[in-house]
Design an enzyme around this catalytic site. Sequence first.
Site, PDB file in Angstrom:
ATOM      1  N   LYS A 217       0.861  -1.185   0.000  1.00 41.40           N
ATOM      2  CA  LYS A 217       0.000   0.000   0.000  1.00 41.40           C
ATOM      3  C   LYS A 217       0.894   1.231   0.000  1.00 41.40           C
ATOM      4  O   LYS A 217       1.712   1.420   0.893  1.00 41.40           O
ATOM      5  CB  LYS A 217      -0.903  -0.010   1.226  1.00 41.40           C
ATOM      6  CG  LYS A 217      -1.742   1.251   1.340  1.00 41.40           C
ATOM      7  CD  LYS A 217      -2.774   1.152   2.432  1.00 41.40           C
ATOM      8  CE  LYS A 217      -3.554   2.450   2.537  1.00 41.40           C
ATOM      9  NZ  LYS A 217      -4.583   2.382   3.577  1.00 41.40           N
ATOM     10  N   ARG A 227     -10.717   9.878   1.589  1.00 41.38           N
ATOM     11  CA  ARG A 227     -10.562  10.567   2.877  1.00 41.38           C
ATOM     12  C   ARG A 227     -11.666  11.592   3.070  1.00 41.38           C
ATOM     13  O   ARG A 227     -12.091  11.845   4.195  1.00 41.38           O
ATOM     14  CB  ARG A 227      -9.170  11.197   2.986  1.00 41.38           C
ATOM     15  CG  ARG A 227      -8.098  10.127   3.088  1.00 41.38           C
ATOM     16  CD  ARG A 227      -6.701  10.697   3.301  1.00 41.38           C
ATOM     17  NE  ARG A 227      -5.701   9.648   3.134  1.00 41.38           N
ATOM     18  CZ  ARG A 227      -4.406   9.866   2.966  1.00 41.38           C
ATOM     19  NH1 ARG A 227      -3.946  11.105   2.948  1.00 41.38           N
ATOM     20  NH2 ARG A 227      -3.575   8.852   2.828  1.00 41.38           N
ATOM     21  N   LYS A 240       1.164  10.125   5.608  1.00 39.90           N
ATOM     22  CA  LYS A 240       1.307   8.738   6.048  1.00 39.90           C
ATOM     23  C   LYS A 240       2.590   8.079   5.538  1.00 39.90           C
ATOM     24  O   LYS A 240       2.685   6.870   5.431  1.00 39.90           O
ATOM     25  CB  LYS A 240       0.069   7.941   5.603  1.00 39.90           C
ATOM     26  CG  LYS A 240      -1.248   8.507   6.150  1.00 39.90           C
ATOM     27  CD  LYS A 240      -2.434   7.579   5.928  1.00 39.90           C
ATOM     28  CE  LYS A 240      -3.697   8.132   6.589  1.00 39.90           C
ATOM     29  NZ  LYS A 240      -4.851   7.214   6.473  1.00 39.90           N
ATOM     30  N   GLU A 256       7.515  -6.787   1.454  1.00 40.62           N
ATOM     31  CA  GLU A 256       6.285  -6.626   2.253  1.00 40.62           C
ATOM     32  C   GLU A 256       5.386  -7.855   2.087  1.00 40.62           C
ATOM     33  O   GLU A 256       4.877  -8.405   3.064  1.00 40.62           O
ATOM     34  CB  GLU A 256       5.505  -5.381   1.803  1.00 40.62           C
ATOM     35  CG  GLU A 256       6.034  -4.060   2.339  1.00 40.62           C
ATOM     36  CD  GLU A 256       5.700  -3.844   3.818  1.00 40.62           C
ATOM     37  OE1 GLU A 256       5.056  -4.710   4.437  1.00 40.62           O
ATOM     38  OE2 GLU A 256       6.103  -2.801   4.364  1.00 40.62           O
ATOM     39  N   LYS A 271      -2.218  -1.498  -3.852  1.00 41.15           N
ATOM     40  CA  LYS A 271      -3.079  -0.320  -3.790  1.00 41.15           C
ATOM     41  C   LYS A 271      -2.242   0.940  -3.850  1.00 41.15           C
ATOM     42  O   LYS A 271      -1.260   1.021  -3.111  1.00 41.15           O
ATOM     43  CB  LYS A 271      -3.850  -0.397  -2.471  1.00 41.15           C
ATOM     44  CG  LYS A 271      -4.671   0.791  -2.125  1.00 41.15           C
ATOM     45  CD  LYS A 271      -5.292   0.593  -0.782  1.00 41.15           C
ATOM     46  CE  LYS A 271      -6.026   1.860  -0.422  1.00 41.15           C
ATOM     47  NZ  LYS A 271      -6.464   1.838   0.947  1.00 41.15           N
ATOM     48  N   SER A 297     -10.267   5.457  -4.828  1.00 37.90           N
ATOM     49  CA  SER A 297     -11.210   6.556  -5.021  1.00 37.90           C
ATOM     50  C   SER A 297     -10.744   7.565  -6.077  1.00 37.90           C
ATOM     51  O   SER A 297     -11.537   8.024  -6.886  1.00 37.90           O
ATOM     52  CB  SER A 297     -11.442   7.261  -3.691  1.00 37.90           C
ATOM     53  OG  SER A 297     -10.216   7.701  -3.121  1.00 37.90           O
ATOM     54  N   TYR A 336     -15.197   0.742  -7.076  1.00 32.62           N
ATOM     55  CA  TYR A 336     -16.478   1.414  -6.835  1.00 32.62           C
ATOM     56  C   TYR A 336     -17.421   1.225  -8.025  1.00 32.62           C
ATOM     57  O   TYR A 336     -18.598   1.519  -7.925  1.00 32.62           O
ATOM     58  CB  TYR A 336     -16.234   2.904  -6.555  1.00 32.62           C
ATOM     59  CG  TYR A 336     -15.351   3.105  -5.336  1.00 32.62           C
ATOM     60  CD1 TYR A 336     -15.881   3.058  -4.059  1.00 32.62           C
ATOM     61  CD2 TYR A 336     -13.967   3.285  -5.468  1.00 32.62           C
ATOM     62  CE1 TYR A 336     -15.070   3.194  -2.933  1.00 32.62           C
ATOM     63  CE2 TYR A 336     -13.150   3.424  -4.360  1.00 32.62           C
ATOM     64  CZ  TYR A 336     -13.711   3.374  -3.092  1.00 32.62           C
ATOM     65  OH  TYR A 336     -12.898   3.502  -1.988  1.00 32.62           O
TER      66      TYR A 336
HETATM   67  C1  PBG Z   1      -7.239   3.667   5.348  1.00 36.06           C
HETATM   68  C2  PBG Z   1      -7.664   3.348   3.953  1.00 36.06           C
HETATM   69  C3  PBG Z   1      -7.512   4.235   2.881  1.00 36.06           C
HETATM   70  C4  PBG Z   1      -8.107   3.626   1.774  1.00 36.06           C
HETATM   71  C5  PBG Z   1      -8.578   2.381   2.193  1.00 36.06           C
HETATM   72  N1  PBG Z   1      -8.278   2.215   3.538  1.00 36.06           N
HETATM   73  C6  PBG Z   1      -6.975   5.608   2.823  1.00 36.06           C
HETATM   74  C7  PBG Z   1      -5.691   5.945   3.439  1.00 36.06           C
HETATM   75  O1  PBG Z   1      -4.818   5.096   3.613  1.00 36.06           O
HETATM   76  O2  PBG Z   1      -5.550   7.105   3.778  1.00 36.06           O
HETATM   77  C8  PBG Z   1      -8.196   4.282   0.419  1.00 36.06           C
HETATM   78  C9  PBG Z   1      -9.176   3.745  -0.536  1.00 36.06           C
HETATM   79  C10 PBG Z   1      -9.528   4.647  -1.658  1.00 36.06           C
HETATM   80  O3  PBG Z   1      -8.892   5.700  -1.883  1.00 36.06           O
HETATM   81  O4  PBG Z   1     -10.472   4.306  -2.380  1.00 36.06           O
HETATM   82  N2  PBG Z   1      -6.737   2.708   6.129  1.00 36.06           N
END
Ligand code: PBG
Length: 349
Positions: A217, A227, A240, A256, A271, A297, A336
């Site tokens: 990730k 968010r 992050k 990982e 991701k 997203s 989505y």
């Molecule tokens: C948080 C989480 C995130 C997403 C899924 N779980 C956002 C982040 O790490 O800030 C993002 C999914 C998306 O953007 O559709 N644990």
Amino acid sequence: MTRMERGKPAGVATAGPVEKLDLPTRLRRNRKALWSRNLVREHAVTVNDLIWPLFLMDRQESRWPVEHMPGVDRINIDEACREAERAARLGIPAIAPFTYIERDLRDPVGSEAVNENNLMCRAVRAIKKAVPEIGIITDSALDPYTSHGHDGLLTDDGRILNDPTVSILCRQSVALAEAGADVIAPSDMMDGRIGAIRRALDANNLEDVQILSYAAKYASGFYGPFRDAIGTNQTLIGDKRTYQMDPGNGDEAIREAALDLEEGADMIMVKPGMPYLDIARRLKETFQVPTFAYQVSGEYAMLVAAGRNGWLDLDRVMMESLLSFKRAGCDGVLTYFAPVVAERLQTAS
Ligand code: PBG
């Protein structure tokens, strides 16, 4: 003489004598008609490839639109049960709910995450009761619940504490699994959390609960609309980058995933999706385990925005983007677009 050469070029005069190429292989032959293209196609998207992420909220009204994700709403538990029924009817194997937690329930240590009557646990129980046949994949991370928007515990000097966060994630995961979650999907990127969560689940007689690790990730700008949806954009302090991966790294994704698999992950995920297809391909080739991509997203927002402006044919790029994950070796995609795609696949067949 081939059929193609017999036809007159439409609308243009031939520019003089044409040299007949001596080609034993002409790749265009297999593309000459729809039946042939259908016959030789290597990859296809089916409904079994789809995981549908949903946003839940604890409110009276049934829907509250996510501004930067046209077509996506936050929904309450009743509506979530209806959507889960719809997903099951369409044949979508699993849903992945996320939560918008009201501000007054968030605190610095994410206490609400381990409340067995929190929104997610109640939703999981309700959906399992209404639609027992659908898979429920729940996120394990603290960000919906912390006042600072981080996935873990934050110190005064801005560090994220790894091991204390993992203990909370274990309690959160057990609560979710006891509520009926089929799969726990840790998205927090703390070190060692897969093994710890596996042990916690097993110690509570939850050995059938699967773990889908967000193994690779990345610290990505593509999570912005998500968010907004769960209300952490306004509150997030800093970024992050001390736990999510650096977008410049590829080999690290292999390390990982290797650790997560050793620790007991049943499935792994990459991701975001489209900007990291190379990582999906490398992980699948290296480990040959169930591998998923999250079309996040921001990827959804880009495609929908261009479609709404008339700049792209949304229907077409939606299907093409999903096919790219299959070609990269993914076994499925969190998207989505899932219900729209499932409906489209039904009418197409
Ligand atoms: C948080 C989480 C995130 C997403 C899924 N779980 C956002 C982040 O790490 O800030 C993002 C999914 C998306 O953007 O559709 N644990």
